[in-house]
Design an enzyme around this catalytic site. Structure first.
Site, PDB file in Angstrom:
ATOM      1  N   ASP A   9      -2.407  11.002  -3.889  1.00 37.40           N
ATOM      2  CA  ASP A   9      -1.252  10.806  -4.409  1.00 37.40           C
ATOM      3  C   ASP A   9      -1.122  11.361  -5.900  1.00 37.40           C
ATOM      4  OD1 ASP A   9      -0.786   9.600  -2.131  1.00 37.40           O
ATOM      5  OD2 ASP A   9      -0.180   7.576  -3.007  1.00 37.40           O
ATOM      6  N   ASP A  47       2.457  10.322  -0.997  1.00 38.68           N
ATOM      7  CA  ASP A  47       3.446   9.368  -0.656  1.00 38.68           C
ATOM      8  C   ASP A  47       4.899  10.328  -0.451  1.00 38.68           C
ATOM      9  OD1 ASP A  47       2.836   6.648  -0.685  1.00 38.68           O
ATOM     10  OD2 ASP A  47       3.320   6.527  -2.718  1.00 38.68           O
ATOM     11  N   HIS A  49       8.119   8.814   0.936  1.00 40.41           N
ATOM     12  CA  HIS A  49       9.304   7.788   1.437  1.00 40.41           C
ATOM     13  C   HIS A  49      10.712   8.156   1.478  1.00 40.41           C
ATOM     14  CE1 HIS A  49       6.075   5.184   0.102  1.00 40.41           C
ATOM     15  NE2 HIS A  49       5.908   5.175  -1.138  1.00 40.41           N
ATOM     16  N   HIS A  62      10.165   5.936  -6.085  1.00 41.18           N
ATOM     17  CA  HIS A  62       9.193   7.026  -6.280  1.00 41.18           C
ATOM     18  C   HIS A  62       8.686   7.640  -5.079  1.00 41.18           C
ATOM     19  CE1 HIS A  62       6.389   3.635  -4.996  1.00 41.18           C
ATOM     20  NE2 HIS A  62       5.828   4.528  -4.288  1.00 41.18           N
ATOM     21  N   LYS A  87       2.068   9.975   4.066  1.00 39.34           N
ATOM     22  CA  LYS A  87       2.059   8.600   4.405  1.00 39.34           C
ATOM     23  C   LYS A  87       3.303   7.853   3.632  1.00 39.34           C
ATOM     24  CE  LYS A  87      -1.124   7.792   0.376  1.00 39.34           C
ATOM     25  NZ  LYS A  87      -0.208   6.758  -0.268  1.00 39.34           N
ATOM     26  N   CYS A 128      -3.609   2.883  -3.791  1.00 36.13           N
ATOM     27  CA  CYS A 128      -3.789   3.642  -2.675  1.00 36.13           C
ATOM     28  C   CYS A 128      -5.367   4.333  -2.766  1.00 36.13           C
ATOM     29  CB  CYS A 128      -2.730   5.027  -2.790  1.00 36.13           C
ATOM     30  SG  CYS A 128      -1.157   4.479  -2.458  1.00 36.13           S
TER      31      CYS A 128
END
Ligand code: VGL
Length: 180
Positions: A9, A47, A49, A62, A87, A128
């Site tokens: 990340d 990441d 999302h 974020h 992810k 993470c």
């Protein structure tokens, strides 16, 4: 067996100027760029999302997929990356661990590539990085956490240190980049 660098990340939103910024986010990048030349394979997590992720009940918004904040830190030497792992892509998916990747099966990929050792770097030590390192140990990889190439959110002072103790107790080896 191969050695792989797992960069967790290292994205704009976790670096200075981002919505969940970690102070040392830029400082660790040159160390990580150097480590890329010491391994056989480089894997990076992102990441990724959805905008309405329930993950944002716990955190500021974020790393929304396809936004500037979700892009990799521009100092990172992107052309040396062999595989990107996404992810946190589902609406209720926190995606703390690299092994929760949804675009590929990370254990399957590592097995296919004959990876035996993982060197884990990136952000954040207490979330993470921690989750990825604990999973890597559980899956039987020789797991090294590179202590000068990680940084913590430290919502509470000492969270990063606590996470390092936990990773060490779980069987991860804590190393410095110049020992690799
Ligand atoms: C992370 C907090 C929230 C991380 C992700 O990348 O460690 N931390 N979401």
């Amino acid at each position: 067996m191969k050695k792989a660098l797992l960069i967790v990340d290292l994205q704009n939103d976790f670096c200075p100027g981002g919505s969940l910024a970690i102070k040392e986010g830029n400082e660790i990048v040159p160390i990580i760029n150097e480590l890329m030349d010491k391994v056989d394979l480089v894997i990076t997590t992102q990441d990724w999302h959805p905008q309405d992720s329930t993950h944002f009940e716990n955190w500021p918004v974020h790393c929304v997929a396809n936004t500037e904040g979700a892009k990799l830190n521009p100092i990172l030497n992107e052309h040396k990356i062999d595989q990107i792992v996404l992810k946190g892509t589902g609406p209720d998916d926190h995606g703390y661990s690299a092994f929760d990747a949804t675009n590929i099966s990370l254990p399957g990929y590592l097995k296919e590539q004959n990876v035996g050792s993982l060197y884990i770097v990136g952000l954040a030590t207490d979330y993470c990085v921690r989750a990825s390192a604990l999973d890597a140990c559980k899956l039987g990889f020789h797991t090294y956490v590179v202590t000068d190439a990680i940084a913590a959110v430290d919502l509470e002072v000492g969270d990063g240190k606590k996470a390092m103790d936990e990773m060490y107790k779980a069987g991860c080896l804590l190393v410095k980049s110049d020992e690799i």
